[in-house]
Design a protein around this motif. Sequence first.
Motif, PDB file in Angstrom:
ATOM      1  N   LEU A 181       0.851  -1.193   0.000  1.00 50.94           N
ATOM      2  CA  LEU A 181       0.000   0.000   0.000  1.00 50.94           C
ATOM      3  C   LEU A 181       0.885   1.242   0.000  1.00 50.94           C
ATOM      4  O   LEU A 181       1.320   1.716   1.041  1.00 50.94           O
ATOM      5  N   LYS A 182       1.119   1.768  -1.197  1.00 47.92           N
ATOM      6  CA  LYS A 182       1.988   2.947  -1.332  1.00 47.92           C
ATOM      7  C   LYS A 182       1.219   4.251  -1.222  1.00 47.92           C
ATOM      8  O   LYS A 182       1.806   5.322  -1.090  1.00 47.92           O
ATOM      9  N   GLN A 185       5.721  -9.605   9.848  1.00 50.56           N
ATOM     10  CA  GLN A 185       4.907 -10.307   8.864  1.00 50.56           C
ATOM     11  C   GLN A 185       3.890  -9.393   8.178  1.00 50.56           C
ATOM     12  O   GLN A 185       3.093  -9.856   7.366  1.00 50.56           O
ATOM     13  N   GLY A 186       3.829  -8.128   8.530  1.00 48.99           N
ATOM     14  CA  GLY A 186       2.873  -7.219   7.912  1.00 48.99           C
ATOM     15  C   GLY A 186       1.465  -7.412   8.443  1.00 48.99           C
ATOM     16  O   GLY A 186       1.246  -7.924   9.537  1.00 48.99           O
ATOM     17  N   GLY A 187       0.479  -6.992   7.629  1.00 48.06           N
ATOM     18  CA  GLY A 187      -0.919  -7.190   7.975  1.00 48.06           C
ATOM     19  C   GLY A 187      -1.474  -8.404   7.249  1.00 48.06           C
ATOM     20  O   GLY A 187      -1.058  -8.702   6.125  1.00 48.06           O
ATOM     21  N   ALA A 201     -10.297  -3.336   4.874  1.00 43.82           N
ATOM     22  CA  ALA A 201      -9.108  -3.814   5.580  1.00 43.82           C
ATOM     23  C   ALA A 201      -7.866  -3.046   5.140  1.00 43.82           C
ATOM     24  O   ALA A 201      -7.052  -2.617   5.976  1.00 43.82           O
ATOM     25  N   PHE A 202      -7.697  -2.857   3.828  1.00 39.55           N
ATOM     26  CA  PHE A 202      -6.540  -2.119   3.326  1.00 39.55           C
ATOM     27  C   PHE A 202      -6.503  -0.707   3.919  1.00 39.55           C
ATOM     28  O   PHE A 202      -5.441  -0.219   4.321  1.00 39.55           O
ATOM     29  N   GLY A 203      -7.662  -0.066   3.962  1.00 41.54           N
ATOM     30  CA  GLY A 203      -7.710   1.294   4.487  1.00 41.54           C
ATOM     31  C   GLY A 203      -7.293   1.376   5.938  1.00 41.54           C
ATOM     32  O   GLY A 203      -6.571   2.294   6.345  1.00 41.54           O
ATOM     33  N   GLU A 204      -7.729   0.384   6.737  1.00 34.84           N
ATOM     34  CA  GLU A 204      -7.360   0.404   8.152  1.00 34.84           C
ATOM     35  C   GLU A 204      -5.882   0.087   8.340  1.00 34.84           C
ATOM     36  O   GLU A 204      -5.204   0.711   9.168  1.00 34.84           O
ATOM     37  N   PHE A 205      -5.363  -0.862   7.575  1.00 30.34           N
ATOM     38  CA  PHE A 205      -3.927  -1.152   7.669  1.00 30.34           C
ATOM     39  C   PHE A 205      -3.113   0.089   7.269  1.00 30.34           C
ATOM     40  O   PHE A 205      -2.120   0.421   7.929  1.00 30.34           O
ATOM     41  N   TYR A 206      -3.516   0.745   6.210  1.00 26.71           N
ATOM     42  CA  TYR A 206      -2.803   1.952   5.760  1.00 26.71           C
ATOM     43  C   TYR A 206      -2.842   3.027   6.841  1.00 26.71           C
ATOM     44  O   TYR A 206      -1.829   3.682   7.095  1.00 26.71           O
ATOM     45  N   ARG A 207      -4.000   3.204   7.480  1.00 28.11           N
ATOM     46  CA  ARG A 207      -4.130   4.201   8.543  1.00 28.11           C
ATOM     47  C   ARG A 207      -3.173   3.903   9.690  1.00 28.11           C
ATOM     48  O   ARG A 207      -2.652   4.827  10.337  1.00 28.11           O
ATOM     49  N   ARG A 208      -2.896   2.615   9.917  1.00 32.37           N
ATOM     50  CA  ARG A 208      -2.009   2.208  11.009  1.00 32.37           C
ATOM     51  C   ARG A 208      -0.544   2.188  10.585  1.00 32.37           C
ATOM     52  O   ARG A 208       0.323   1.801  11.369  1.00 32.37           O
TER      53      ARG A 208
END
Length: 330
Positions: free
Chosen positions: A157-158, A243-245, A269-276
């Motif tokens: 996620l860039k 290990q990432g998300g 899910a991608f959006g929440e991982f990116y926010r973190r």
Amino acid sequence: MENLPEHWTIRPVTLADAAAVTKLIQRSELARLGETDTIQDEIEAWWRRHEASLEQNSWLVKTENDTLAGVALLYDRKYGVLEFEVFVAPELVETGLETYLLHLCEKRAGELVPLAPEGAKVALQTWFDREDSARWELLEHHGYAPGRYFWQMGIQLKEQPSAPQWADGITVQTLTPGMERAIFEAKEEAFKDHWGHTPTTFEEWAQHTFQRKNMDPSLWFLAMDGDEIAGLALCSDETPYDQGGWVNVLGVRRPWRRKSIGLALLHQAFGEFYRRGISDVYLNVDARSLTGATRLYERAGMRKVKEYVMMEMLLRDGIDLTVQRLEDEN
């Protein structure tokens, strides 16, 4: 190796061995593959789920110096599926210990065949990284054949991911206390269309799931249609283990399919991982998914990063009780 060397010892594994066995598996993977993805937390969770059978279905070998030499574990998934794992210290690979432990798994598996449902196919299976050519050759030599492939897919996620687009009437929420059984039932229903699926009980699932140290209910996303769970994405933050998300479970129940709910859950899910601040996100998927899941993940921008193979030996022919095709196929 027909017998262990003098003064070597063998016994069942216990939960107290998890840390040492994790290190052994990591050393083995690093030697064979140059990387490792084994996590002690996951091993402990899996062993707790099978704790009652560890006494008879596991073997831990130590040398005369009390050094951990190898380990083997056999898991009875019921419905005619027996799975095993064998790992040996890299410096002992040439001793024949791996074959010795393999034969212990096969002998015990043979004893379990009569306990399988009458008329059911019984197979002994193991999963491993497709790049592990030495393991492939060993198993092929002993009569195993490849049966299925799974992919690990990932995305980096860039930039801010696309916002989820929910179908009319669908809302999203995270896990709240009291929803655990409904989540389990929705997952089981969705995975009835997953190749190789075997039913489990709520108690087994809960023990394996909720005792993990990094279980985070704020990363469990539920697509709701009123009070009904239409789909779910159960994720975890594995960055403490480099290990990432991870999207551990992604499923949509049949009545709500073809409404892009799976894609919306991925974007949530991608959006929440990116926010973190978590840029690398992964999941595992059947390479020949019955529901076309690989195409969905590719649409979301994910790509194959690793391939796993399941090799198996047929122990008894019969009716395959695991999911092999969609229920409505002729």
